[in-house]
Design a protein around this motif. Structure first.
Motif, PDB file in Angstrom:
ATOM      1  N   PRO A  63      72.535  41.042  38.586  1.00 17.30           N
ATOM      2  CA  PRO A  63      71.339  40.208  38.737  1.00 17.30           C
ATOM      3  C   PRO A  63      71.604  38.975  39.601  1.00 17.30           C
ATOM      4  O   PRO A  63      72.619  38.302  39.448  1.00 17.30           O
ATOM      5  N   ILE A  64      70.689  38.703  40.505  1.00 17.49           N
ATOM      6  CA  ILE A  64      70.818  37.535  41.377  1.00 17.49           C
ATOM      7  C   ILE A  64      70.727  36.272  40.532  1.00 17.49           C
ATOM      8  O   ILE A  64      69.793  36.101  39.742  1.00 17.49           O
ATOM      9  N   GLY A  65      71.689  35.391  40.685  1.00 18.89           N
ATOM     10  CA  GLY A  65      71.707  34.168  39.906  1.00 18.89           C
ATOM     11  C   GLY A  65      72.058  34.377  38.454  1.00 18.89           C
ATOM     12  O   GLY A  65      71.959  33.441  37.653  1.00 18.89           O
ATOM     13  N   GLY A  66      72.455  35.592  38.089  1.00 19.39           N
ATOM     14  CA  GLY A  66      72.834  35.871  36.698  1.00 19.39           C
ATOM     15  C   GLY A  66      71.705  36.423  35.864  1.00 19.39           C
ATOM     16  O   GLY A  66      71.926  37.263  34.991  1.00 19.39           O
ATOM     17  N   THR A  67      70.471  35.968  36.098  1.00 18.65           N
ATOM     18  CA  THR A  67      69.330  36.408  35.293  1.00 18.65           C
ATOM     19  C   THR A  67      68.165  36.872  36.149  1.00 18.65           C
ATOM     20  O   THR A  67      67.096  37.162  35.627  1.00 18.65           O
ATOM     21  N   GLY A  68      68.348  36.936  37.469  1.00 24.77           N
ATOM     22  CA  GLY A  68      67.284  37.321  38.379  1.00 24.77           C
ATOM     23  C   GLY A  68      67.193  38.825  38.559  1.00 24.77           C
ATOM     24  O   GLY A  68      67.707  39.599  37.747  1.00 24.77           O
ATOM     25  N   LEU A 119      78.133  43.520  51.176  1.00 29.17           N
ATOM     26  CA  LEU A 119      77.973  44.283  49.945  1.00 29.17           C
ATOM     27  C   LEU A 119      77.119  43.515  48.941  1.00 29.17           C
ATOM     28  O   LEU A 119      77.072  42.281  48.958  1.00 29.17           O
ATOM     29  N   ASP A 120      76.467  44.254  48.058  1.00 30.23           N
ATOM     30  CA  ASP A 120      75.520  43.650  47.118  1.00 30.23           C
ATOM     31  C   ASP A 120      76.242  43.041  45.932  1.00 30.23           C
ATOM     32  O   ASP A 120      76.112  43.489  44.783  1.00 30.23           O
ATOM     33  N   ARG A 121      77.033  42.020  46.226  1.00 35.78           N
ATOM     34  CA  ARG A 121      77.791  41.284  45.215  1.00 35.78           C
ATOM     35  C   ARG A 121      77.603  39.801  45.457  1.00 35.78           C
ATOM     36  O   ARG A 121      77.431  39.354  46.591  1.00 35.78           O
ATOM     37  N   LYS A 122      77.673  39.038  44.399  1.00 27.14           N
ATOM     38  CA  LYS A 122      77.485  37.596  44.551  1.00 27.14           C
ATOM     39  C   LYS A 122      78.597  36.942  45.336  1.00 27.14           C
ATOM     40  O   LYS A 122      78.426  35.827  45.849  1.00 27.14           O
ATOM     41  N   ASP A 123      79.780  37.600  45.462  1.00 23.91           N
ATOM     42  CA  ASP A 123      80.889  36.981  46.165  1.00 23.91           C
ATOM     43  C   ASP A 123      81.048  37.498  47.592  1.00 23.91           C
ATOM     44  O   ASP A 123      82.060  37.251  48.228  1.00 23.91           O
ATOM     45  N   SER A 124      80.052  38.210  48.123  1.00 24.42           N
ATOM     46  CA  SER A 124      80.051  38.591  49.535  1.00 24.42           C
ATOM     47  C   SER A 124      79.202  37.586  50.309  1.00 24.42           C
ATOM     48  O   SER A 124      78.085  37.273  49.906  1.00 24.42           O
ATOM     49  N   CYS A 125      79.738  37.091  51.422  1.00 21.96           N
ATOM     50  CA  CYS A 125      79.121  35.896  52.010  1.00 21.96           C
ATOM     51  C   CYS A 125      77.747  36.139  52.622  1.00 21.96           C
ATOM     52  O   CYS A 125      76.973  35.197  52.785  1.00 21.96           O
ATOM     53  N   TYR A 126      77.399  37.382  52.984  1.00 21.61           N
ATOM     54  CA  TYR A 126      76.057  37.668  53.491  1.00 21.61           C
ATOM     55  C   TYR A 126      75.322  38.657  52.602  1.00 21.61           C
ATOM     56  O   TYR A 126      74.465  39.404  53.066  1.00 21.61           O
ATOM     57  N   SER A 127      75.635  38.669  51.323  1.00 20.09           N
ATOM     58  CA  SER A 127      74.996  39.586  50.386  1.00 20.09           C
ATOM     59  C   SER A 127      73.546  39.187  50.148  1.00 20.09           C
ATOM     60  O   SER A 127      73.106  38.075  50.474  1.00 20.09           O
ATOM     61  N   VAL A 142      63.404  33.160  44.756  1.00 18.00           N
ATOM     62  CA  VAL A 142      64.085  34.454  44.732  1.00 18.00           C
ATOM     63  C   VAL A 142      63.066  35.526  44.356  1.00 18.00           C
ATOM     64  O   VAL A 142      62.381  35.420  43.353  1.00 18.00           O
ATOM     65  N   GLY A 143      62.957  36.547  45.201  1.00 18.45           N
ATOM     66  CA  GLY A 143      61.963  37.585  44.984  1.00 18.45           C
ATOM     67  C   GLY A 143      60.727  37.423  45.840  1.00 18.45           C
ATOM     68  O   GLY A 143      59.832  38.263  45.791  1.00 18.45           O
TER      69      GLY A 143
END
Length: 388
Positions: A63-68, A119-127, A142-143
């Motif tokens: 989830p984006i931002g942890g809860t998104g 990649l679709d991860r929070k730690d990829s700089c252009y995710s 967001v969204g």
């Protein structure tokens, strides 16, 4: 949620009006500065198209931002197109325009490293995570759906944290490209680019940082003004072409070329599952390349709000682009798509090259880390998530 996504994609298929097969024509086919004959060079043409990195909707990511949201279906198409235009610039910078992807061949280390950035991860700089959260600073929840200019501003900010590529992203304003400002922004000596990763030998020998130039435009009111069509085609012919962000209202496409009176594009409106991949490991990249024939649409159906993209690896590339613009767009057109001026307009505020906030990063593929001054930036707004 799955039912909602399936319904949305069915609507996309009904309204996209795409043309699948390449036409049997003697007219040249232009793909990002390269010219092909559709009859005699179809294999080479398709190899070029298939080599472009293709980013689509994904689902089942963290989830984006942890809860998104855990999927960007229905709202992330312009963000995905932004990823594609940026990825094209990085491929040209690290591998060169002539590089071609082959499904059954090993890929260069630089290619794998570029792909890790998206990649679709929070730690990829252009995710999708980083882009959506950086968009909060541009006034987008967001969204929420983005336009071409907003996604360009997001890319400009995120590129400041990518020390490996050291890419300068310049976004023009007021339909005006200022040569003086770009040369200042691309100079390695202007002093505002403190990096935590050592520059490569080629970067140390050059005083020019690779440039992704993005020019947001509105080429009409409700529909594209036909007077701009030939100039738009000329942009795809330029060797510096990095594609165009645009599409139809609320439907974003990444345009990579044209044939006759039709634009050729990559379509992000396919939902795939996010890939699980550990940082630093190889990626199963088959789903990051569109292996079917490229889609096409009539130029006259293009929404007038677009963003042109150009990549200049060296100052000579940029000077060459300026000459092409002057010859093919400025001198030949009574109504110009955009202006190219030598000096910073006196009535504008002073130009200040963008600089990285006081945060830590460890280079491409890694996240922007929180600091005391940056905590609020990562708080997501969820008011537009209910439908997802």
């Amino acid at each position: 949620m799955e039912a909602v996504l399936a319904k949305y994609e069915n609507q996309i298929n009904v309204f996209s009006e795409y043309l699948e097969d390449l036409p049997d024509t003697d007219e040249p086919v232009w793909i990002l500065g390269e010219c092909y004959n559709a009859k005699t060079e179809k294999t080479e043409l398709l190899s070029d198209v298939h080599s472009r990195l293709w980013f689509t909707y994904r689902k089942k990511f963290s989830p984006i931002g942890g809860t998104g949201p855990s999927s960007d279906a229905g709202w992330g198409c312009m963000l995905r197109c932004g990823q594609m235009i940026l990825a094209q610039a990085l491929v040209c910078s690290q591998l060169g325009r002539a590089w071609r992807w082959k499904a059954d061949a090993g890929q260069p280390e630089e290619y794998q490293r570029i792909l890790q950035c998206f990649l679709d991860r929070k730690d990829s700089c252009y995710s999708i995570h980083q882009m959506a959260q950086m968009g909060v600073g541009e006034g987008k929840s967001v969204g929420e759906w983005y336009g071409p200019n907003t996604v360009a501003q997001v890319l400009k900010k995120l590129a400041l944290f990518d020390d490996w590529n050291s890419l300068a992203v310049y976004v023009s304003m007021d339909n005006t490209v200022v040569i003086e400002d770009i040369k200042q922004a691309c100079s390695n000596t202007h002093g505002n680019r403190a990096t935590t990763c050592p520059l490569s030998q080629s970067q140390l020998l050059s005083d020019w940082r690779p440039l992704l130039l993005v020019i947001p435009l509105r080429m009409g009111i409700n529909h594209i003004n036909p007077v701009y069509i030939q100039a738009l085609k000329e942009c795809f012919k330029m060797p510096q072409s990095c594609g165009v962000l645009g599409g139809k209202p609320n439907l974003a496409y990444y345009f990579i070329g044209f044939v006759g009176e039709e634009l050729i594009y990559l379509d992000p409106h396919t939902t795939q599952s996010a890939l699980e991949s550990e940082a630093g490991s190889g990626v199963d990249d088959l789903t990051y390349h569109c292996l079917r024939s490229p889609r096409r649409m009539k130029i006259t159906n293009l929404d007038p709000s677009v963003a042109l993209g150009f990549f200049c690896k060296s100052e000579e590339d940029f000077d060459g682009w300026c000459n092409l613009v002057q010859q093919e767009i400025q001198l030949k057109r009574n109504l110009r798509m955009f202006e190219l001026v030598e000096n910073h307009p006196s009535h504008w505020p002073p130009f200040v090259p963008p600089s990285k906030p006081d945060v830590q990063t460890t280079g491409a593929g890694n996240s922007i880390r929180k600091t005391k001054n940056f905590e609020g930036f990562f708080k997501c707004s969820h008011k537009n998530h209910q439908a997802l």
